[in-house]
Design a protein around this motif. Structure first.
Motif, PDB file in Angstrom:
ATOM      1  N   SER A  22       0.760  -1.061   0.046  1.00  0.00           N
ATOM      2  CA  SER A  22      -0.055   0.120   0.072  1.00  0.00           C
ATOM      3  C   SER A  22       0.853   1.309   0.052  1.00  0.00           C
ATOM      4  CB  SER A  22      -1.075   0.036   1.249  1.00  0.00           C
ATOM      5  OG  SER A  22      -0.379  -0.088   2.417  1.00  0.00           O
ATOM      6  N   VAL A  23       2.170   1.069   0.178  1.00  0.00           N
ATOM      7  CA  VAL A  23       3.002   2.372   0.420  1.00  0.00           C
ATOM      8  C   VAL A  23       3.686   2.751  -1.056  1.00  0.00           C
ATOM      9  CG1 VAL A  23       5.229   3.111   1.278  1.00  0.00           C
ATOM     10  CG2 VAL A  23       3.884   2.009   2.871  1.00  0.00           C
ATOM     11  N   ASP A  24       3.567   1.620  -1.874  1.00  0.00           N
ATOM     12  CA  ASP A  24       4.302   1.821  -3.099  1.00  0.00           C
ATOM     13  C   ASP A  24       3.945   2.769  -4.058  1.00  0.00           C
ATOM     14  OD1 ASP A  24       6.264   1.033  -4.885  1.00  0.00           O
ATOM     15  OD2 ASP A  24       4.955  -0.210  -5.970  1.00  0.00           O
ATOM     16  N   TYR A  25       2.510   2.826  -4.313  1.00  0.00           N
ATOM     17  CA  TYR A  25       1.700   3.536  -5.347  1.00  0.00           C
ATOM     18  C   TYR A  25       1.651   5.181  -4.822  1.00  0.00           C
ATOM     19  CZ  TYR A  25       0.268  -0.702  -7.180  1.00  0.00           C
ATOM     20  OH  TYR A  25      -0.286  -2.071  -7.679  1.00  0.00           O
ATOM     21  N   VAL A  26       1.503   5.135  -3.380  1.00  0.00           N
ATOM     22  CA  VAL A  26       1.197   6.580  -3.081  1.00  0.00           C
ATOM     23  C   VAL A  26       2.622   7.507  -2.806  1.00  0.00           C
ATOM     24  CG1 VAL A  26       1.193   5.890  -0.573  1.00  0.00           C
ATOM     25  CG2 VAL A  26       0.172   7.975  -1.300  1.00  0.00           C
ATOM     26  N   VAL A  27       3.776   6.918  -2.378  1.00  0.00           N
ATOM     27  CA  VAL A  27       4.990   7.363  -2.416  1.00  0.00           C
ATOM     28  C   VAL A  27       5.513   7.668  -3.801  1.00  0.00           C
ATOM     29  CG1 VAL A  27       7.278   6.783  -2.014  1.00  0.00           C
ATOM     30  CG2 VAL A  27       5.861   6.100  -0.180  1.00  0.00           C
ATOM     31  N   HIS A  28       5.310   7.052  -4.940  1.00  0.00           N
ATOM     32  CA  HIS A  28       5.783   7.359  -6.169  1.00  0.00           C
ATOM     33  C   HIS A  28       4.878   8.709  -6.506  1.00  0.00           C
ATOM     34  CE1 HIS A  28       7.295   3.535  -6.551  1.00  0.00           C
ATOM     35  NE2 HIS A  28       8.045   4.185  -7.626  1.00  0.00           N
ATOM     36  N   LEU A  29       3.572   8.951  -6.180  1.00  0.00           N
ATOM     37  CA  LEU A  29       2.649  10.117  -6.275  1.00  0.00           C
ATOM     38  C   LEU A  29       3.231  11.380  -5.458  1.00  0.00           C
ATOM     39  CD1 LEU A  29       0.584  11.350  -8.131  1.00  0.00           C
ATOM     40  CD2 LEU A  29      -1.011  10.692  -6.461  1.00  0.00           C
ATOM     41  N   ALA A  30       3.650  11.015  -4.431  1.00  0.00           N
ATOM     42  CA  ALA A  30       3.792  11.869  -3.353  1.00  0.00           C
ATOM     43  C   ALA A  30       5.321  12.655  -3.795  1.00  0.00           C
ATOM     44  CB  ALA A  30       4.196  11.098  -1.891  1.00  0.00           C
ATOM     45  N   GLU A  31       5.993  11.728  -4.431  1.00  0.00           N
ATOM     46  CA  GLU A  31       7.670  12.103  -4.792  1.00  0.00           C
ATOM     47  C   GLU A  31       7.465  13.019  -5.945  1.00  0.00           C
ATOM     48  OE1 GLU A  31      11.836  12.674  -4.972  1.00  0.00           O
ATOM     49  OE2 GLU A  31      10.398  12.229  -3.462  1.00  0.00           O
ATOM     50  N   ALA A  32       6.655  12.757  -6.879  1.00  0.00           N
ATOM     51  CA  ALA A  32       6.331  13.432  -8.041  1.00  0.00           C
ATOM     52  C   ALA A  32       5.849  14.686  -7.772  1.00  0.00           C
ATOM     53  CB  ALA A  32       5.268  12.646  -9.130  1.00  0.00           C
ATOM     54  N   TYR A  33       4.697  14.915  -6.788  1.00  0.00           N
ATOM     55  CA  TYR A  33       4.124  16.100  -6.393  1.00  0.00           C
ATOM     56  C   TYR A  33       5.189  16.816  -5.546  1.00  0.00           C
ATOM     57  CZ  TYR A  33       1.268  19.453  -3.949  1.00  0.00           C
ATOM     58  OH  TYR A  33       0.780  20.432  -3.278  1.00  0.00           O
ATOM     59  N   ASN A  34       6.279  16.269  -4.755  1.00  0.00           N
ATOM     60  CA  ASN A  34       7.183  17.012  -4.193  1.00  0.00           C
ATOM     61  C   ASN A  34       8.362  17.492  -5.109  1.00  0.00           C
ATOM     62  OD1 ASN A  34       7.866  17.903  -1.502  1.00  0.00           O
ATOM     63  ND2 ASN A  34       9.786  16.460  -1.840  1.00  0.00           N
ATOM     64  N   GLN A  35       8.531  17.095  -6.117  1.00  0.00           N
ATOM     65  CA  GLN A  35       9.373  17.446  -7.190  1.00  0.00           C
ATOM     66  C   GLN A  35       8.918  18.581  -8.079  1.00  0.00           C
ATOM     67  OE1 GLN A  35      12.767  16.837  -7.128  1.00  0.00           O
ATOM     68  NE2 GLN A  35      12.222  15.601  -4.951  1.00  0.00           N
ATOM     69  N   SER A  36       7.697  18.540  -8.332  1.00  0.00           N
ATOM     70  CA  SER A  36       7.104  19.568  -9.038  1.00  0.00           C
ATOM     71  C   SER A  36       7.479  21.100  -8.794  1.00  0.00           C
ATOM     72  CB  SER A  36       5.427  19.390  -8.988  1.00  0.00           C
ATOM     73  OG  SER A  36       4.912  20.564 -10.147  1.00  0.00           O
ATOM     74  N   THR A  37       7.616  21.725 -10.018  1.00  0.00           N
ATOM     75  CA  THR A  37       8.031  23.013  -9.699  1.00  0.00           C
ATOM     76  C   THR A  37       6.892  24.089  -9.848  1.00  0.00           C
ATOM     77  OG1 THR A  37       8.973  23.190 -12.044  1.00  0.00           O
ATOM     78  CG2 THR A  37      10.505  22.746 -10.200  1.00  0.00           C
ATOM     79  N   LYS A  38       5.626  23.558 -10.245  1.00  0.00           N
ATOM     80  CA  LYS A  38       4.633  24.489 -10.693  1.00  0.00           C
ATOM     81  C   LYS A  38       4.298  25.159  -9.111  1.00  0.00           C
ATOM     82  CE  LYS A  38       3.388  22.761 -14.571  1.00  0.00           C
ATOM     83  NZ  LYS A  38       3.874  23.633 -15.755  1.00  0.00           N
ATOM     84  N   SER A  39       3.510  26.197  -9.284  1.00  0.00           N
ATOM     85  CA  SER A  39       3.320  27.117  -8.216  1.00  0.00           C
ATOM     86  C   SER A  39       1.872  26.751  -7.202  1.00  0.00           C
ATOM     87  CB  SER A  39       3.281  28.612  -8.749  1.00  0.00           C
ATOM     88  OG  SER A  39       1.977  28.826  -9.472  1.00  0.00           O
ATOM     89  N   SER A  40       0.963  26.425  -7.929  1.00  0.00           N
ATOM     90  CA  SER A  40      -0.327  26.077  -7.136  1.00  0.00           C
ATOM     91  C   SER A  40      -0.319  24.494  -6.878  1.00  0.00           C
ATOM     92  CB  SER A  40      -1.662  26.439  -8.198  1.00  0.00           C
ATOM     93  OG  SER A  40      -1.798  25.664  -9.014  1.00  0.00           O
ATOM     94  N   ARG A  41      -1.095  24.171  -6.005  1.00  0.00           N
ATOM     95  CA  ARG A  41      -1.458  22.895  -5.501  1.00  0.00           C
ATOM     96  C   ARG A  41      -2.098  22.026  -6.726  1.00  0.00           C
ATOM     97  NH1 ARG A  41      -3.838  25.519  -0.322  1.00  0.00           N
ATOM     98  NH2 ARG A  41      -2.110  25.331   0.984  1.00  0.00           N
ATOM     99  N   LYS A  42      -2.839  22.602  -7.371  1.00  0.00           N
ATOM    100  CA  LYS A  42      -3.715  21.810  -8.321  1.00  0.00           C
ATOM    101  C   LYS A  42      -2.592  21.551  -9.488  1.00  0.00           C
ATOM    102  CE  LYS A  42      -7.647  22.052 -11.403  1.00  0.00           C
ATOM    103  NZ  LYS A  42      -8.587  22.836 -11.828  1.00  0.00           N
ATOM    104  N   GLU A  43      -1.822  22.767  -9.975  1.00  0.00           N
ATOM    105  CA  GLU A  43      -0.961  22.331 -11.196  1.00  0.00           C
ATOM    106  C   GLU A  43       0.256  21.241 -10.768  1.00  0.00           C
ATOM    107  OE1 GLU A  43      -0.632  26.774 -13.181  1.00  0.00           O
ATOM    108  OE2 GLU A  43       0.471  26.295 -11.316  1.00  0.00           O
ATOM    109  N   ARG A  44       0.499  21.396  -9.312  1.00  0.00           N
ATOM    110  CA  ARG A  44       1.454  20.424  -8.839  1.00  0.00           C
ATOM    111  C   ARG A  44       1.005  18.861  -8.982  1.00  0.00           C
ATOM    112  NH1 ARG A  44       4.754  22.224  -3.600  1.00  0.00           N
ATOM    113  NH2 ARG A  44       5.968  20.488  -4.235  1.00  0.00           N
ATOM    114  N   ALA A  45      -0.338  18.966  -8.278  1.00  0.00           N
ATOM    115  CA  ALA A  45      -1.007  17.713  -8.301  1.00  0.00           C
ATOM    116  C   ALA A  45      -1.288  17.024  -9.868  1.00  0.00           C
ATOM    117  CB  ALA A  45      -2.197  17.526  -7.586  1.00  0.00           C
ATOM    118  N   GLN A  46      -1.853  17.804 -10.787  1.00  0.00           N
ATOM    119  CA  GLN A  46      -2.032  17.407 -12.022  1.00  0.00           C
ATOM    120  C   GLN A  46      -0.694  16.934 -12.759  1.00  0.00           C
ATOM    121  OE1 GLN A  46      -3.934  21.036 -13.633  1.00  0.00           O
ATOM    122  NE2 GLN A  46      -6.115  20.063 -13.371  1.00  0.00           N
TER     123      GLN A  46
END
Length: 148
Positions: free
Chosen positions: A55-79
């Motif tokens: 259960s950790v595997d999928y969420v950690v990949h998405l969390a890392e991608a969000y964390n590395q995003s350079t976009k400014s808004s939450r929505k843009e970073r999540a997208q």
């Protein structure tokens, strides 16, 4: 929480990851003991322990991608994060699901139960990661840039 924080380096995202894992494990336990009516035994104990890791595997990949995003808004970073990893997560979930289907036709009941638990764990992990976790990031994710 500590190990996720060390990897992600953002306490808020680490908290959301742990919350996601708790939701998956509780839903999996509900599936095993309420819906399937299984009693808690050695197979179920091992299953719950092993599938915490699943259960950790999928969420950690998405969390890392969000964390590395350079976009400014939450929505843009999540997208952006979803755009980077959603297809890979769904592909990984699909192959796990298809492999676990073979366990459902086994003659040994332990393998059949593991098949059901693998399928349920994969579905719940993907559901919570792609729906709840990504929505949580869009609404209340950190907006600070990733650490250097």
């Amino acid at each position: 929480l500590v190990s996720v924080f060390v990897f992600i380096r953002n306490i808020l995202i680490a908290f959301y990851v742990v919350l996601n894992v708790i939701c998956v494990v509780l839903t999996l336990a509900f599936f095993m003991f309420v819906i399937c009516g299984w009693t808690f035994g050695a197979v179920e104990a091992v299953g719950i322990i092993v599938f915490v890791g699943f259960s950790v595997d999928y969420v950690v990949h998405l969390a890392e991608a969000y964390n590395q995003s350079t976009k400014s808004s939450r929505k843009e970073r999540a997208q952006e994060a979803l755009g980077q990893v959603a297809v890979a997560l769904l592909s990984a979930g699909s192959t796990t699901f298809l492999a676990a289907l073979l366990l459902l036709v086994a003659d040994i009941q332990v393998f059949v139960r593991f098949g059901y638990v693998i399928i349920a764990s994969t579905m719940f992990s993907l559901m919570y990661t792609l729906v709840m976790f990504s929505a949580l990031l869009m609404v209340a994710g950190p907006t600070n840039p990733p650490p250097s």
